[in-house]
Design an enzyme around this catalytic site. Sequence first.
Site, short mmCIF file in Angstrom:
data_model
loop_
_atom_site.label_atom_id
_atom_site.label_comp_id
_atom_site.label_asym_id
_atom_site.label_seq_id
_atom_site.Cartn_x
_atom_site.Cartn_y
_atom_site.Cartn_z
CG HIS A 261 -0.55 0.11 2.53
ND1 HIS A 261 -0.34 1.33 3.14
CD2 HIS A 261 -0.24 -0.82 3.45
CE1 HIS A 261 0.05 1.13 4.39
NE2 HIS A 261 0.13 -0.17 4.61
CG ASP A 273 2.12 0.72 8.07
OD1 ASP A 273 1.80 0.25 6.96
OD2 ASP A 273 1.32 0.83 9.02
CD GLU A 305 -3.31 -1.50 4.77
OE1 GLU A 305 -3.16 -2.60 5.29
OE2 GLU A 305 -3.11 -0.45 5.40
CD GLU A 306 -2.08 2.31 7.37
OE1 GLU A 306 -2.83 1.72 8.15
OE2 GLU A 306 -0.84 2.17 7.36
CG ASP A 336 1.19 -3.45 5.10
OD1 ASP A 336 1.90 -2.47 5.40
OD2 ASP A 336 -0.02 -3.52 5.38
CG HIS A 434 -0.52 3.07 12.39
ND1 HIS A 434 -1.73 2.43 12.49
CD2 HIS A 434 0.01 2.66 11.21
CE1 HIS A 434 -1.93 1.67 11.42
NE2 HIS A 434 -0.88 1.79 10.63
ZN LIG Z 1 0.47 -1.17 6.44
#
Ligand SMILES: [Zn+2]
Length: 511
Positions: A261, A273, A305-306, A336, A434
């Site tokens: 992604h 990520d 994707e998130e 990922d 994140h």
């Molecule tokens: Zn991811």
Amino acid sequence: MKTATVSLFALALSATVSAGDHGKGKGKDKAPKKPLVSSAKLQSYVNKRDLLNDANKLQSFAKAHGGNRAFGSGGHNATVDYIYNTLKRLNYYDVVKQPFTEIFSEGTASLNVNGANVPAAIMTYTPGGEVSSTLVAVPNLGCTPTDYPAEVAGKIAFVSRGTCSFAEKSLSAKAAGAAGIVIYNNVAGSLAGTLGAPFQDYAPVVGISQEDAAPILEALSAGPVEATLDVDATVEQRVNYNVIAETKGGDHENVLVVGGHSDSVSAGPGINDDGSGTIGILNIAKYLSNFSVKNAVRFAFFGAEEFGLLGSYFYVKSINSSETELAKIRAYLNFDMIASPNYILGIYDGDGSAYNLTGPPGSDIIEKDFEDFYKSKRSPSVPTEFSGRSDYAGFIQNGIPSGGLFTGAEVPKTEAEQKLFGGEVGVAYDINYHKVGDTVDNLNWKAFLINTQAIAHSVAKYATSWKGFPAVNLNERRWAGDKAKAMKRSLGVHGHGVHTHSGPCGGGDEI
Ligand SMILES: [Zn+2]
Ligand SMILES: *[C@@H]1O[C@H](CO)[C@@H](O)[C@H](O)[C@H]1NC(C)=O
Ligand SMILES: *[C@@H]1O[C@H](CO)[C@@H](O)[C@H](O)[C@H]1NC(C)=O
Ligand SMILES: *[C@@H]1O[C@H](CO)[C@@H](O)[C@H](O)[C@H]1NC(C)=O
Ligand SMILES: *[C@@H]1O[C@H](CO)[C@@H](O)[C@H](O)[C@H]1NC(C)=O
């Protein structure tokens, strides 16, 4: 994250389907014949300079656009353009930018109760609003407007989690006249979640922990409690893109799809990520252009994707109305997070031997081939849960053999893993998961390099042969796909996921 309010049911709210039209053999390569790709040759191209150069690029896109590459943002647009232009220039791929529109939602909240700040998380799709008044305890679960006392009008409802969805509570509170609603957890831990659908007549809504709620409930039983709730939220339609690039050469009836992604969360630049997966496959796509292939290879860079795997679901749905298109895909590989700072070398457990969540037939071969790769490097590897929590979900739900790599997210490393890979026991695989700190400095280079070589290995192998893979049988695929869908349901919203992405997913069924 640890309260596991994440559900995986992606919303398909989007607009026009632009069909997956890749190549189909037109535009034959007229260049002098290139050597057939091999694992060793493709691996030999992998180098830190190229990966670092791209990691810096993605970080600069985030930096120039408010610090992130979240879908539909300037940072994501720049990422998409960079991927598209890089691939287009090679003149080796048919490259498509596939647009789709999804609802974006983000925001912040502050809650002050009797002069003290209480940590509060917005529910995805909440409207914004500010209210200063008293808190009104709702004696039952607030699932219908009649659950609310009349005095709630213009005030802030204080309701326990449970029985009905966050959406039902927020709608009922609004219908009862409340100006806002605070939902407190009914189990230990903080509470965040999603209303599941945008643009309804919700009262502004936040979640707080059971621990923070206890003294407030006590104060409420003693007398009036003053509170200020301030929800600053954005909910809007955003155009977003998948980038799909298929080799002009090779057999287009027997295609390998390789994906990751391209978006980040809005909290940070997302360089591990999933900058790492994006960069890994983008560079393999570049190196592959120096070779010929027997089987076509299709690289897929998914957006959003998130927000619940939206780009990959959109893509899969854009091709799965056609059985012929679906039957062309022999396998899907997903990357990922492949450079986590406190990494494990995880391979999706396609054969179900470790986690009892088995992928469609052929997924076992993909896992085994990665295992063999790490063995060839005298490197350990471990299985990682094949739970449907990244872009491979749509592929396994259509019975397509799938696999991939994962170096870990928010879960702490165990002692056994530390013995295998080094690093720190009890510390998350990626402490910046994140977060704003998911920058170039967050990458582990040893993991990034070996995993990019692993991509090279599997891409070269399947670009030359599908030996060992089951022949495509759409009935069997349907059966395997239904099993994957059931597997996802049984995990539910509280499933333990190694790579649970926070953010809105949900079909409004979160309770
Ligand atoms: Zn991811
Ligand atoms: C990102 O691209 C989309 C689609 O082209 C566009 O609508 C949007 O305005 C762009 N966003 C930014 C912040 O540039
Ligand atoms: C192809 O190979 C040449 C050297 O053999 C190299 O200079 C070039 O960068 C390679 N192309 C790509 C896209 O890696
Ligand atoms: C594995 O999962 C299946 C359901 O998919 C279940 O019937 C079986 O009992 C599980 N086996 C183990 C060892 O947990
Ligand atoms: C297409 O894929 C989606 C996503 O996995 C799935 O929900 C849907 O049932 C599939 N449709 C068909 C016709 O197979």
